[in-house]
Design a protein around this motif. Sequence first.
Motif, PDB file in Angstrom:
ATOM      1  N   ALA A 139       0.978  -1.191  -0.144  1.00  0.00           N
ATOM      2  CA  ALA A 139      -0.055  -0.047  -0.108  1.00  0.00           C
ATOM      3  C   ALA A 139       0.687   1.518   0.079  1.00  0.00           C
ATOM      4  N   PRO A 140       0.436   2.369  -0.458  1.00  0.00           N
ATOM      5  CA  PRO A 140       1.087   3.574  -0.389  1.00  0.00           C
ATOM      6  C   PRO A 140       1.824   3.900   0.895  1.00  0.00           C
ATOM      7  N   GLY A 141       2.980   4.126   1.073  1.00  0.00           N
ATOM      8  CA  GLY A 141       3.774   4.535   2.120  1.00  0.00           C
ATOM      9  C   GLY A 141       4.049   3.517   3.251  1.00  0.00           C
ATOM     10  N   LYS A 142       3.829   2.181   2.744  1.00  0.00           N
ATOM     11  CA  LYS A 142       3.953   0.940   3.626  1.00  0.00           C
ATOM     12  C   LYS A 142       4.847   0.098   2.852  1.00  0.00           C
ATOM     13  N   ARG A 143       5.362  -1.027   4.010  1.00  0.00           N
ATOM     14  CA  ARG A 143       6.286  -1.889   3.518  1.00  0.00           C
ATOM     15  C   ARG A 143       5.612  -2.885   2.731  1.00  0.00           C
ATOM     16  N   ARG A 144       6.235  -3.587   1.784  1.00  0.00           N
ATOM     17  CA  ARG A 144       5.633  -4.802   1.048  1.00  0.00           C
ATOM     18  C   ARG A 144       5.388  -6.008   2.138  1.00  0.00           C
ATOM     19  N   GLU A 145       4.059  -6.706   2.251  1.00  0.00           N
ATOM     20  CA  GLU A 145       4.005  -7.626   3.128  1.00  0.00           C
ATOM     21  C   GLU A 145       3.477  -8.657   2.331  1.00  0.00           C
ATOM     22  N   LYS A 146       3.562  -9.885   3.161  1.00  0.00           N
ATOM     23  CA  LYS A 146       3.284 -11.311   2.250  1.00  0.00           C
ATOM     24  C   LYS A 146       1.689 -11.501   2.810  1.00  0.00           C
ATOM     25  N   VAL A 147       1.036 -11.857   1.720  1.00  0.00           N
ATOM     26  CA  VAL A 147      -0.352 -12.058   1.803  1.00  0.00           C
ATOM     27  C   VAL A 147      -0.392 -13.661   2.060  1.00  0.00           C
ATOM     28  N   ALA A 148       0.021 -14.372   1.442  1.00  0.00           N
ATOM     29  CA  ALA A 148      -0.023 -15.909   1.410  1.00  0.00           C
ATOM     30  C   ALA A 148       1.013 -16.579   0.646  1.00  0.00           C
ATOM     31  N   ASP A 149       1.408 -17.770   0.953  1.00  0.00           N
ATOM     32  CA  ASP A 149       2.302 -18.205   0.305  1.00  0.00           C
ATOM     33  C   ASP A 149       2.047 -19.837   0.121  1.00  0.00           C
ATOM     34  N   ILE A 150       2.654 -20.693  -0.900  1.00  0.00           N
ATOM     35  CA  ILE A 150       2.419 -21.803  -0.999  1.00  0.00           C
ATOM     36  C   ILE A 150       3.562 -22.772  -1.649  1.00  0.00           C
ATOM     37  N   ASP A 151       3.818 -24.040  -0.986  1.00  0.00           N
ATOM     38  CA  ASP A 151       5.241 -24.803  -1.456  1.00  0.00           C
ATOM     39  C   ASP A 151       4.545 -25.731  -2.279  1.00  0.00           C
ATOM     40  N   ARG A 152       5.536 -26.724  -2.982  1.00  0.00           N
ATOM     41  CA  ARG A 152       5.323 -27.494  -4.105  1.00  0.00           C
ATOM     42  C   ARG A 152       4.591 -28.663  -3.391  1.00  0.00           C
TER      43      ARG A 152
END
Length: 124
Positions: free
Chosen positions: A37-50
């Motif tokens: 978001a503007p002015g904010k750090r990039r944050e992880k929403v979700a992840d998935i592995d193999r």
Amino acid sequence: GVRLVESGGGSVQAGGSLTLSCTSSAHPYCMAWFRQAPGKRREKVADIDRSATRTYGYFVDGRFTLSKADTKTESTLTLQMTNLKADDTAVYYCAADFRDFQCSSRGRDDYNYWGQGTQVTVSS
């Protein structure tokens, strides 16, 4: 090289739904969606592995579902977002990495491949 092609995003009212997709030209060990978001750090929403093990950011709170589908040559990551809030407004980025270590512990610096970003705007 590996390409990540994103689609989806757009503008919705609070409470609405959107679906984001990202196709990789290979089969990464980890794939994830981040947002910034503007002015904010990039944050992880979700992840998935193999093995299809998923983790979600604390703010997801059951509203989003991450899935992945593989063909012989591609992996497609899909993020279904429901009950969207104004705070979900951000540029969403697909990320991928091929190194073999735990996905859930990875931050943005642990991903070597990124999509171009897609805007999600939620109006209240």
